[in-house]
Enzyme design. Structure first.
Site, PDB file in Angstrom:
ATOM      1  N   GLN A   1       0.843  -1.198   0.000  1.00  0.00           N
ATOM      2  CA  GLN A   1       0.000   0.000   0.000  1.00  0.00           C
ATOM      3  C   GLN A   1       0.880   1.250   0.000  1.00  0.00           C
ATOM      4  O   GLN A   1       1.543   1.523   0.998  1.00  0.00           O
ATOM      5  CB  GLN A   1      -0.865  -0.031   1.264  1.00  0.00           C
ATOM      6  CG  GLN A   1      -1.766   1.157   1.459  1.00  0.00           C
ATOM      7  CD  GLN A   1      -2.434   1.115   2.837  1.00  0.00           C
ATOM      8  OE1 GLN A   1      -1.800   0.742   3.828  1.00  0.00           O
ATOM      9  NE2 GLN A   1      -3.678   1.506   2.909  1.00  0.00           N
ATOM     10  N   GLY A   2       0.887   1.979  -1.096  1.00  0.00           N
ATOM     11  CA  GLY A   2       1.734   3.171  -1.195  1.00  0.00           C
ATOM     12  C   GLY A   2       0.950   4.445  -0.926  1.00  0.00           C
ATOM     13  O   GLY A   2       0.495   5.107  -1.859  1.00  0.00           O
ATOM     14  N   TYR A   3       0.775   4.756   0.342  1.00  0.00           N
ATOM     15  CA  TYR A   3       0.057   5.982   0.722  1.00  0.00           C
ATOM     16  C   TYR A   3       1.041   7.013   1.304  1.00  0.00           C
ATOM     17  O   TYR A   3       1.204   8.097   0.775  1.00  0.00           O
ATOM     18  CB  TYR A   3      -1.003   5.676   1.785  1.00  0.00           C
ATOM     19  CG  TYR A   3      -2.286   5.027   1.317  1.00  0.00           C
ATOM     20  CD1 TYR A   3      -2.424   4.473   0.046  1.00  0.00           C
ATOM     21  CD2 TYR A   3      -3.390   4.934   2.175  1.00  0.00           C
ATOM     22  CE1 TYR A   3      -3.611   3.876  -0.354  1.00  0.00           C
ATOM     23  CE2 TYR A   3      -4.584   4.342   1.782  1.00  0.00           C
ATOM     24  CZ  TYR A   3      -4.685   3.814   0.522  1.00  0.00           C
ATOM     25  OH  TYR A   3      -5.856   3.223   0.148  1.00  0.00           O
ATOM     26  N   SER A   4       1.688   6.662   2.445  1.00  0.00           N
ATOM     27  CA  SER A   4       2.477   7.639   3.207  1.00  0.00           C
ATOM     28  C   SER A   4       3.673   8.144   2.420  1.00  0.00           C
ATOM     29  O   SER A   4       4.294   7.397   1.657  1.00  0.00           O
ATOM     30  CB  SER A   4       2.995   7.010   4.505  1.00  0.00           C
ATOM     31  OG  SER A   4       1.935   6.472   5.253  1.00  0.00           O
TER      32      SER A   4
ATOM     33  N   SER B   1       4.898  -1.190   3.830  1.00  0.00           N
ATOM     34  CA  SER B   1       5.060  -2.563   4.324  1.00  0.00           C
ATOM     35  C   SER B   1       5.043  -3.545   3.159  1.00  0.00           C
ATOM     36  O   SER B   1       4.202  -3.417   2.255  1.00  0.00           O
ATOM     37  CB  SER B   1       3.918  -2.929   5.285  1.00  0.00           C
ATOM     38  OG  SER B   1       3.882  -2.037   6.361  1.00  0.00           O
TER      39      SER B   1
ATOM     40  N   GLU C   1     -12.672  -4.454   6.938  1.00  0.00           N
ATOM     41  CA  GLU C   1     -12.135  -5.320   7.990  1.00  0.00           C
ATOM     42  C   GLU C   1     -12.049  -4.625   9.339  1.00  0.00           C
ATOM     43  O   GLU C   1     -11.479  -5.190  10.262  1.00  0.00           O
ATOM     44  CB  GLU C   1     -10.747  -5.863   7.611  1.00  0.00           C
ATOM     45  CG  GLU C   1     -10.792  -6.794   6.419  1.00  0.00           C
ATOM     46  CD  GLU C   1      -9.944  -8.030   6.606  1.00  0.00           C
ATOM     47  OE1 GLU C   1     -10.376  -9.092   6.187  1.00  0.00           O
ATOM     48  OE2 GLU C   1      -8.849  -7.922   7.205  1.00  0.00           O
TER      49      GLU C   1
ATOM     50  N   GLU D   1      -2.654  10.494  18.541  1.00  0.00           N
ATOM     51  CA  GLU D   1      -3.113  11.897  18.552  1.00  0.00           C
ATOM     52  C   GLU D   1      -4.246  12.083  17.545  1.00  0.00           C
ATOM     53  O   GLU D   1      -5.244  12.754  17.821  1.00  0.00           O
ATOM     54  CB  GLU D   1      -1.956  12.848  18.218  1.00  0.00           C
ATOM     55  CG  GLU D   1      -0.894  12.981  19.304  1.00  0.00           C
ATOM     56  CD  GLU D   1       0.025  11.758  19.402  1.00  0.00           C
ATOM     57  OE1 GLU D   1       0.099  10.991  18.425  1.00  0.00           O
ATOM     58  OE2 GLU D   1       0.656  11.574  20.457  1.00  0.00           O
TER      59      GLU D   1
END
Ligand SMILES: Cc1cc2nc3c(=O)[nH]c(=O)nc-3n(C[C@H](O)[C@H](O)[C@H](O)COP(=O)(O)OP(=O)(O)OC[C@H]3O[C@@H](n4cnc5c(N)ncnc54)[C@H](O)[C@@H]3O)c2cc1C
Length: 386
Positions: A120-123, A155, A238, A371
């Site tokens: 998953q390429g988000y950040s 990941s 999920e 947070e």
């Protein structure tokens, strides 16, 4: 099918499969990637993937109660975690909801059979909590996008065949509105994966660089610039069952910790007699009871087909922080020995406590930091001003 019958069937398969895995990988830790991949391949080959997916798409179309029972049995069996969690848990359900017929035909079988691993390429380095600030861009060139930018903390990118990527396709639009959702072949020219070693010694996530990577327009999920909505829907998949294995694990850790306190003597007396230790154990026990009640109410809502609400933030917060408290207590009980490296013979026996303690630092960060969860609970559950 009745829950207990299904549970027995799942337990029997898992027990045999875990025993076979131990024979095939003698002495290898459960974190070993090859061991994890083998187990997940066998699980999929035996038909334990796509439990909730429609039968017409190759799944088993099971109700949430049976899926929950499977997750409980999995966590109790001592089986390793999979390596295609992101494919099974996020990308598959996303394609079922928003993918084209062609995309479903092309990609769902590879997830079900575990022949294609996803990441998953988000950040990005400057877009984590504020994900919509992402800057990796995709520019159209004929029938393709050309992708340039950097992702981080991705990941499984080092073993993944495919990545689903959030990219900016309209730099002039308000930030949530100029984002698209692409499926990218990790073997495409221009991709560089640089592993990051974690403090627990494992290496599970990576930096990923995209330098003019060409992606067919047909690999965009949904409309151009509609990727934010797709990513947000993906985040809710999920959610109802996400915590089940984690709570089973925590319950077992608490039981093991009570045993550890009973067998650990200080000044000739078991630590389980120490009022401060007892206080910590009682706190963990109460955390567990609260978490189990929240998890049960989330499952009941999912069984009624209700959309998961912001209450999921509360359970994420409570689980991750109470898990860290439990593991802090475990390390305090072990004492100075906890600081020894995992290869010290005397530390080996206690190694899993050290490892889990280090790993638990990630739990208050991944899938939204504490947070951010507090902001969500404050604003959307309690109705506090922004
Ligand atoms: C084990 C692990 C696996 C991961 N896997 C993936 C993956 O596969 N793919 C992927 O894309 N990402 C992945 N991530 C990244 C994860 O989603 C981000 O780390 C997370 O969203 C936080 O972003 P950040 O690290 O950039 O921190 P930042 O957003 O820079 O936050 C830094 C600090 O500032 C605080 N903060 C930020 N904004 C606010 C605010 N508005 N109010 C109050 N406090 C604030 C945060 O709580 C934090 O303490 C993974 C992370 C971990 C730990």
């Amino acid at each position: 099918m009745e829950v207990e019958t299904f549970r027995r069937e799942a337990r029997a398969w898992l027990t045999d499969a875990v025993a076979a895995l131990r024979e095939d990988f003698p002495g290898r830790p459960l974190t070993d990637m090859a061991l994890r991949r083998t187990f997940e391949d066998r699980l999929c080959a035996a038909g334990w993937s796509g439990l909730g997916w429609p039968e017409a798409e190759g799944g088993r179309g099971l109700p949430i109660e049976l899926i929950a029972a499977f997750h409980e049995e999995y966590a109790r069996s001592g089986a390793p975690k999979g390596v295609n969690i992101i494919g099974h848990g996020i990308l598959g359900p996303t394609l079922l909801l928003s993918g084209s017929e062609e995309q479903k035909r092309r990609f769902l079988p590879g997830i079900l059979a575990n022949t294609e691993i996803w990441c998953q390429g988000y950040s990005e380095p400057d877009a984590g909590s504020d994900l919509a600030a992402l800057r990796t861009r995709a520019e159209r060139d004929g029938a393709e996008y050309v992708v340039t930018g950097q992702k981080i903390w991705t990941s499984f990118a080092h073993i993944a065949d495919w990545c689903f990527l959030l990219v900016r396709t309209d730099a002039s639009a308000p930030k949530h509105k100029g984002i698209s959702f692409l499926l990218v072949d990790m073997k495409a020219p221009g991709i560089t994966v640089r592993p990051i070693r974690q403090m627990d010694g494992q290496q599970e996530f990576n930096e990923v660089f995209f330098d003019g990577v060409r992606v067919p327009l047909a690999n965009r999920v949904g409309e151009e610039n509609a990727g934010w909505g797709i990513a947000m829907a993906a985040a809710s998949f999920e959610r109802a069952t996400y915590f089940i294995p984690r709570l089973v694990q925590m319950e077992e850790e608490l039981r093991d910790l009570v045993a550890l306190c009973r067998e650990t003597l200080r000044d000739g007396r078991p630590l389980s007699d120490d009022p401060l230790v007892r206080d910590g154990l009682a706190r963990s026990f109460l955390d567990m009871q609260a978490l189990k009640l929240h998890a049960r109410s989330m499952l009941a809502a999912a069984a009624r087909h209700e959309q998961p609400g912001p209450e999921g933030s509360f359970i994420k917060l409570l689980w991750s922080e109470s898990h860290q408290r439990l593991l802090d207590l475990a390390l305090a009980v072990i004492g100075p020995e906890a600081a020894l490296g995992p290869d010290e013979p005397s530390a080996r026996r206690r190694r899993h406590w050290q490892h889990d303690h280090l790993w638990s630092r990630a739990e208050t960060i991944l899938a939204g930091t504490s947070e951010i969860q507090r902001n969500v609970v404050g604003e959307r559950v309690l109705g506090l001003p922004r």
